[in-house]
Design an enzyme around this catalytic site. Structure first.
Site, PDB file in Angstrom:
ATOM      1  CD  GLU A  45      -0.348  89.861  87.077  1.00 54.04           C
ATOM      2  OE1 GLU A  45       0.435  89.552  87.991  1.00 54.04           O
ATOM      3  OE2 GLU A  45      -0.207  89.465  85.906  1.00 54.04           O
ATOM      4  CE  LYS A 118       2.571  89.078  82.945  1.00 54.97           C
ATOM      5  NZ  LYS A 118       1.988  88.473  84.171  1.00 54.97           N
ATOM      6  CB  CYS A 155       3.233  90.426  86.821  1.00 60.57           C
ATOM      7  SG  CYS A 155       3.806  89.234  88.039  1.00 60.57           S
TER       8      CYS A 155
END
Ligand code: PUT
Length: 298
Positions: A45, A118, A155
């Site tokens: 990431e 995200k 993540c």
């Protein structure tokens, strides 16, 4: 009978705070993974720099760039085409006055298949992402690459079984999670690495798909609004098989290029014959659409 064979790779390295150094490192490791036969290669990431979310500093917004014409994405498109590999590219996206923690999926011919933003944005000491990122608005997606249909989340998304299920329900055959996680500045005794791995192993096993996680290593010290903060990222990038078994794992310090192959047709048969997608009861899951657990069916 030989089915659809795909070779996946997870990269792991320490970032500097210099974009070109990090992008050069990523390219060197992508080439190494390709040399080991990899078809789909996951870089960690926000690999262009330090994990800046340790601090809430307005100057760090200057690290964001628009999706279209993004120099690192363009460079990875050229690399993907040259090597014939799929590369998801994580970046800090500026979209007018919004900002996202985004990933562009580059296919093996260099085509950009689109963007995932995200969805779950963490907050807390050391990981102050809400200061920078709007919650993603793309929803969970599946990308039809040359080698497989893949689901890619980022993540903190990896802690939510709903995200993994949503991607596999839409046909994802492999899940990919680029990550930045390590020590917790507020509690030196807290080490989440085993918890982190087990949660994702659960996604692989519950959905009967392989899963690839890529995390950075190295100590990063950042000047914050209250003095210095540091995180030591614990690496432990890994590749899990479709029962959640760990097949390859890196350590907590070294650069790594993990590579494993899977037969997607064999896995598909196992996924179907195990019956969890046959026996799901979406009619009973409406409570999952609430925040407080109040059951709209009662
Ligand atoms: N990358 C977010 C991790 C949060 C750990 N507390």
């Amino acid at each position: 009978m030989e089915g659809r064979r795909v070779v996946v790779s997870a990269l792991q390295f320490a970032c500097t705070d210099d974009v070109s150094t990090n992008v050069n490192t990523a390219e060197r490791l992508v080439r190494a993974a390709h040399g080991k036969g990899a078809n789909i290669i996951l870089i960690q990431e926000l690999f262009e720099g330090y994990y800046f979310c340790q601090a809430q500093r307005e100057g760090f917004f200057q690290r964001a760039k628009p999706y279209k014409g993004h120099p690192t994405i363009l460079r990875m498109q050229k690399l993907a085409k040259e090597l014939g590999v799929v590369i998801p590219v994580s970046f800090f996206e500026e979209a007018n006055n919004a900002h996202y923690n985004s990933i562009a999926i580059i296919d093996a011919d260099g085509a950009d298949l689109g963007l995932y933003r995200k969805s779950h944005i963490p907050d807390g000491p050391g990981y102050q992402e809400k200061f920078y990122f709007n919650p993603g608005d793309t929803g969970f997606k599946v990308f039809h690459t040359k080698f497989a249909k893949i689901g890619v989340a980022i993540c903190w998304d990896q802690w939510f079984p709903e995200a993994a299920r949503a991607m596999v329900l839409q046909g994802a055959e492999i899940l990919f999670y680029p990550t930045a996680i390590g020590s917790e500045p507020q509690d030196t005794g807290l080490d989440s690495r085993d918890h982190w791995k087990r949660v994702m192993q659960g996604h692989a096993g519950a959905n009967l798909v392989p899963l690839v996680a890529s995390n950075r290593v190295g100590k990063e010290i950042i000047e914050t609004e209250h003095g210095k903060s540091e995180i030591t990222f614990y690496g432990n990038s890994f590749i899990a098989g479709p029962t959640g078994e760990i097949i390859e794992t890196a350590d907590d310090k070294e650069e790594a290029v993990l590579v494993t192959h899977f037969d997607l047709d064999v896995i598909k048969s196992k996924r179907h014959s195990w019956g969890v997608f046959r026996d799901r009861r979406p009619d009973l899951y409406k409570v999952l659409l609430t925040l407080d657990g109040s059951n709209p069916q009662l």
